[in-house]
Design a protein around this motif. Sequence first.
Motif, PDB file in Angstrom:
ATOM      1  N   MET A 204       0.830  -1.213   0.000  1.00  0.00           N
ATOM      2  CA  MET A 204       0.000   0.000   0.000  1.00  0.00           C
ATOM      3  C   MET A 204       0.858   1.255   0.000  1.00  0.00           C
ATOM      4  O   MET A 204       0.593   2.209  -0.742  1.00  0.00           O
ATOM      5  CB  MET A 204      -0.915   0.009   1.228  1.00  0.00           C
ATOM      6  N   GLY A 207       2.369   1.880  -3.257  1.00  0.00           N
ATOM      7  CA  GLY A 207       1.363   2.431  -4.154  1.00  0.00           C
ATOM      8  C   GLY A 207       1.163   3.923  -3.933  1.00  0.00           C
ATOM      9  O   GLY A 207       0.997   4.689  -4.888  1.00  0.00           O
ATOM     10  N   TYR A 210       4.078   5.751  -5.461  1.00  0.00           N
ATOM     11  CA  TYR A 210       3.938   5.778  -6.926  1.00  0.00           C
ATOM     12  C   TYR A 210       2.918   6.840  -7.325  1.00  0.00           C
ATOM     13  O   TYR A 210       3.133   7.600  -8.282  1.00  0.00           O
ATOM     14  CB  TYR A 210       3.513   4.408  -7.445  1.00  0.00           C
ATOM     15  N   TYR A 211       1.813   6.890  -6.585  1.00  0.00           N
ATOM     16  CA  TYR A 211       0.784   7.895  -6.856  1.00  0.00           C
ATOM     17  C   TYR A 211       1.355   9.307  -6.698  1.00  0.00           C
ATOM     18  O   TYR A 211       1.091  10.194  -7.527  1.00  0.00           O
ATOM     19  CB  TYR A 211      -0.395   7.687  -5.902  1.00  0.00           C
TER      20      TYR A 211
END
Length: 231
Positions: A204, A207, A210-211
């Motif tokens: 998570m 992620g 990356y976002y």
Amino acid sequence: MNSSPTHKPRPMVDLLVSVVLPSLILMKLSGQDQLGVSGGLVAALAFPLGWGIFELVKYKKFNFIALLGLVSVLLTGSIGLFELDNKWLAIKEAAIPAIIGIAVLVSTFTPYPLFKTLFFNASIMDIDTIKQKLEENNSTAIFEKRLMTATYLVAGSFAFSATMNYILAKWIVTSPAGTEAFNEELGQMTLYSYPMIAIPSMIMMMGVFYYLWRSINKATGLKLEDLLVKK
């Protein structure tokens, strides 16, 4: 001149010494015909404590995984030694990530949001260049909204961890505190928490990062190598 040996990260060794071995001791060596409940706890504590001290003395490096292992074994083992109700174990397991998640949210109402302070700072990213590009592209407001979204996602990952920790503790640890079975279940809970909680939480967080990178990239047009501080 620094004469300390070069330290190379060894996450698998850290996990083995600070998590796996203490868990196995609690599960397999806490019987009355072996180390006993208190003896098993002391032996389990010795591994993360000894490993953390070794790393600090030899490499002058603070081992965060060893500290986590030590605190986890100490707190959960203390519940067994003092024969507290099992509900306190589940509460303790959920409390730490819950407190961190709440702190992340509350900090957004202060001048120093935790997520922004920790990850969007001058020691990691070229803040001046990023701000300049945001102003040139009139994207500052949009980026701030996406940064806030990333903050909520981070808080959500801690909420997931707190919830799963509570469920796992209630599911696995059912024996009375201070018994051999209680110590064995503590070890099982610690082992299961990594594939069931720690790894998903790590995914998570990756992620979220990356976002955040994609948000900066779209708002500024800068590539990853242009975002990071040049060493």
